[in-house]
Scaffold this active site. Structure first.
Site, mmCIF file in Angstrom:
data_model
loop_
_atom_site.group_PDB
_atom_site.id
_atom_site.type_symbol
_atom_site.label_atom_id
_atom_site.label_comp_id
_atom_site.label_asym_id
_atom_site.label_seq_id
_atom_site.Cartn_x
_atom_site.Cartn_y
_atom_site.Cartn_z
ATOM 1 N N HIS A 89 0.757 -1.099 0.107
ATOM 2 C CA HIS A 89 0.053 0.060 0.035
ATOM 3 C C HIS A 89 0.738 1.502 -0.061
ATOM 4 O O HIS A 89 1.848 1.246 0.443
ATOM 5 C CB HIS A 89 -1.110 -0.088 1.236
ATOM 6 N N ASP A 116 1.862 -6.959 2.761
ATOM 7 C CA ASP A 116 1.058 -5.802 3.370
ATOM 8 C C ASP A 116 1.640 -4.622 3.960
ATOM 9 O O ASP A 116 1.332 -4.029 5.055
ATOM 10 C CB ASP A 116 -0.018 -6.498 4.397
HETATM 11 MN MN MN Z 1 -3.861 -4.481 3.262
#
Ligand code: MN
Length: 323
Positions: free
Chosen positions: A14, A286
């Site tokens: 992200h 992540d």
């Molecule tokens: Mn995520």
């Protein structure tokens, strides 16, 4: 064991668009370390990829994002964020690809923007986050109003990544509030995200969207938000008398891919591979909510054969996203 010359691709990674983030600053309490990494799409990010041995990230806007903004704000904001992200990918084509941000509060505009980002900007799919606010109502992604997004995903032959966001306030009230002060992550990555996202995935299967769009592909993170562990029981329970007929487990295994984002567990991985097959599991970290090195180090030790590990590290992503 080492990863040798294996290419390592991570796809739930992200960033934050600065113009998007200003809409949520007041509510955001994330640490300076996290914010620095969310805003970085260059030197720091690439250095941390190199240090861990990650070759390639598929970038996506973190939550909260356009799903919580009014359509007249969300539509131009998604467009400008996607254009800026395309420029980042263009500057580092050997290191980055992108998932689109969609202005989901205006589903038809979201489908158009999805099309534009894939056909004009070369994006590899789109990411949606939790519920979408439409006229003050929280609407889940299985709602028929959003089906133009899925129709476009099938036509473009790219996946939609179903990503967590904060649970519904009524769920927080009913399930978590007594423990929220002492254990704030219970609402998010500790448990709330899992329940929220798994529920949306289940609703998507029950909605009939995969009958309408039989080539639709969905990705969920965190080793399937616990669904591989529960598939047999969900399937059996829904086949009992009184339920409309639905081959739940078959639909899930045919239409979903899952990633390892933030869930570096051998037992969860083996369960996922046993339920869905190694072709359906893709490596992810992540980042920056989770650090890169533990993910890569874990992959060196997973109790799988080399062929399956190669699929998870890069082969499945190359096929699914046409990298
Ligand atoms: Mn995520």
């Amino acid at each position: 064991m080492s990863l040798g010359k294996s290419r390592v691709i991570a796809l739930e990674e992200h960033y934050w668009d600065r113009d998007m983030a200003v809409h949520f600053d007041a509510a955001d309490a994330r640490s300076p370390k996290l914010r620095e990494r969310l805003f970085d799409l260059g030197e720091l990010r690439i250095r941390e990829m190199d240090e861990a041995g990650i070759d390639f990230q598929v970038l996506s806007q973190g939550a909260p994002a356009t799903h919580r903004l009014a359509p007249d704000v969300a539509v131009p904001l998604a467009r400008s964020a996607n254009d800026k992200l395309a420029a980042v990918v263009k500057a580092h084509p050997s290191r980055f690809a992108a998932f689109a941000t969609l202005p989901a509060p205006d589903p038809k505009a979201a489908a158009e923007e999805f099309d534009r980002t894939v056909t004009k900007l070369g994006f590899k799919g789109a990411m949606v986050h939790g519920f979408t606010l439409i006229d003050g109502q929280r609407v889940y992604i299985d709602d028929k109003r959003f089906w133009p997004i899925f129709e476009r995903a099938q036509a473009l032959d790219v996946p939609v990544y179903l990503h967590p966001a904060t649970p519904h306030p009524a769920v927080i009230e009913a399930y978590y509030k007594e423990y929220a002060a002492d254990f704030p992550n219970l609402l998010s990555s500790g448990w709330g995200f899992t329940v929220e996202t798994a529920t949306q995935a289940i609703r998507l299967v029950l909605s009939g969207v995969f009958t309408a769009y039989p080539r639709l592909k969905i990705i969920v993170g965190h080793l399937g938000e616990s669904l591989p562990f529960s598939l047999w029981r969900i399937n059996q329970a829904l086949s009992r008398a009184g339920n409309k007929s639905v081959p739940f487990r078959d639909i899930f295994c045919e239409h979903f891919h899952i990633t390892t984002s933030g869930n570096f567990s051998n037992s969860a991985l083996l369960c996922s591979v046993m339920e869905m097959g190694a072709d359906r599991v893709l490596f992810s970290v992540d980042y920056p909510f989770v650090d890169n090195p533990p993910g890569v180090e874990w992959m060196k030790t997973v109790p799988l054969g080399n062929e399956d590990r190669e699929k998870i590290l890069h082969g499945n992503a190359e096929r699914l996203l046409k990298l």
